[in-house]
Design an enzyme around this catalytic site. Structure first.
Site: not given
Ligand SMILES: Cc1ncc(COP(=O)(O)O)c(C=O)c1O
Length: 467
Positions: A143, A228, A230, A270
């Site tokens: 990312y 992570d 997410i 997400k």
């Molecule tokens: C792997 C990953 N981590 C963190 C984030 C940041 O997310 P947040 O909106 O919760 O700060 C993203 C956003 O695209 C992401 O893809």
């Protein structure tokens, strides 16, 4: 007059990932008002299930109206600023996370730290686990925001674990060892590995084999693993999502050192599609990390009205169960639309089972297999075709020609428009190439003909002089 950090470019905002967003902002596509504008396909946002959230809000007006059993809780919420968070919200979040993991993992709300999104969670963890002179190993492609989130303010370095298309970008022991040695060469102390599971940008979840490799490696080197997760709620296809915590439990590592060296990051940006609400969290079995991160969370608390609203929503089990299933169904359908649209254009994607994007192979559209050609292609697709997609180089991919394309931040109609544009473009590249090839062939044939004529002429001259 300013600090070095405020005035330098070290936040990574000049990456093509962010430049593409800026170009989109200048000329955004709109079906009626700007049909030739740029379609935003570089934003991992989930707009497919917002209607489900809206209908929950309609049926639960107390949550939005700061009421509990008809009584106002406005004053209570207006004054609440405890950085430990609302207990009701933390309980609901812990249970929601367990539900995503099919209740194979239980989360203790006391080990959970609320943060303003995963951005803040990842940075806070870096502050707690490392400092200048330290490194985290990250599998590529990764990312693009991590260059800002993990490094910028903490001064921690990222050392890439280079993964390759030859095995679908899976992590291997040689790749891990190579990255570890590279960090040593750079005089950096490796403090941990950070993984994104399911991966952004690959859209694949990690296999048990990969998780076990990582765990064994982290045990041998005595380092942390930050996972992570997410995108954990977006897994729409087999194989099932396996959390790092589950992989450790399956190896009965709960009462070992390693248990206190795993840290999970999650956010509601997400799967629930709420990036604007800024709700994230860190889950850690390490008491010192939980305590330090809780104190640091003062720099990015989640507002109490957001916590109140979401504690009501997430504790409605009937709703969360239905939401997760329906959202995954919609994501799967949308991903298939993208894959078949690209297939019609002669473009292949990495096989995926999660996320809001596909990892797309456009190597055949490069003029040469280099990152310069990748950038050229990206510029053409952005400027001439009108699609903002993210080049692999912005994700630190070690092979040119791969792109991340998002599918959940637009309507079906807009995706259709994007697919038509890419098809026309891919066909024009191929036909130009074929035309060039046939012109080249023609040139070779013409030259051969000339040569034959010349040889013929020489031999007749020879014959004539012999006579
Ligand atoms: C792997 C990953 N981590 C963190 C984030 C940041 O997310 P947040 O909106 O919760 O700060 C993203 C956003 O695209 C992401 O893809």
């Amino acid at each position: 007059m300013l600090s070095y950090k405020a005035s330098s470019d070290s936040h990574g905002q000049d990456s093509s990932y962010f430049i593409g967003w800026q170009e989109y902002e200048k000329n955004p596509y709109h079906q009626l008002h700007n049909p030739n504008g740029i379609v935003q396909m570089g934003l991992a946002e989930n707009q497919l299930s917002l209607d489900l959230l809206e209908s929950w809000l309609e049926n639960n007006p107390d949550s939005l109206g700061f009421k509990r059993n008809g009584e106002s809780v406005f004053r209570e919420l207006a004054l609440f600023q405890d950085y430990h968070g609302l207990p009701a919200f933390k309980n609901a979040l812990a249970e929601y996370m367990a539900e995503i993991r099919r209740n194979k993992v239980k989360f203790d709300p006391n080990k959970l730290v609320l943060t303003a999104g995963s951005t803040s969670a990842n940075e806070t963890l870096m502050f707690c686990l490392a400092e200048r002179g330290d490194a985290f190993l990250l599998p590529t492609p990764y990312y693009p925001g991590f260059d800002r989130d993990l490094k910028w303010r903490t001064e921690v370095e990222i050392v890439p674990i280079h993964c390759s298309s030859s095995n679908g970008f899976r992590i291997t022991i040689p790749a891990l060892e190579k990255a570890y040695q590279k960090a040593i060469e750079l005089d950096l102390k490796v403090k941990g590995i950070l993984i994104v599971n399911p991966s952004n940008p690959l859209g694949t979840s990690m296999t048990r084999y990969e998780l076990n490799l990582l765990i064994s490696f982290a045990m041998a080197k005595q380092v942390h693993i930050v996972s992570d997760e997410i995108f954990s709620g977006t897994v729409f296809d087999c194989p099932h999502f396996i959390s790092l915590a589950e992989a450790l439990m399956d190896r009965q590592l709960e009462n070992t050192d390693m248990w206190s060296r795993i840290h999970i990051v999650y956010s509601l940006s997400k799967d629930l599609g709420l990036p604007g609400f800024r709700v994230g969290m860190i889950y850690s079995n390490n008491e010192t990390v939980v305590s330090a991160a809780t104190k640091m969370s003062s720099f990015g608390l989640v507002s109490s009205q957001t916590q109140y609203l979401l504690s009501n929503m997430l504790s409605d089990k009937k709703f969360t169960g239905k939401y997760l299933k329906e959202n995954q169904k919609r994501l799967k359908k949308r991903k298939q639309m993208l894959v078949s649209g690209l297939h019609n254009a002669g473009i292949r994607c990495l096989k995926s089972n999660a996320g809001l994007f596909c990892w797309v192979d456009m190597r055949h559209l490069l003029s040469t297999q280099t990152f310069e050609s990748e950038k050229e292609l990206w510029k053409k697709i952005l400027g001439e075709v009108g699609l903002n997609i993210s080049p692999g180089s912005s994700c630190h991919c070690s092979e040119p020609g791969w792109f991340r394309i998002c599918f959940a931040n637009m309507s079906e109609e807009t995706l259709g428009v994007a697919m038509e544009r890419i098809k026309d473009f891919a066909e024009s590249v191929t036909s130009n190439r074929n035309r060039n090839i046939s012109t080249y062939h023609q040139m070779i044939c013409d030259q051969r003909l000339l040569f034959n004529k010349w040889v013929f002429k020489l031999s007749t001259n020879d014959r004539e002089s012999d006579r």
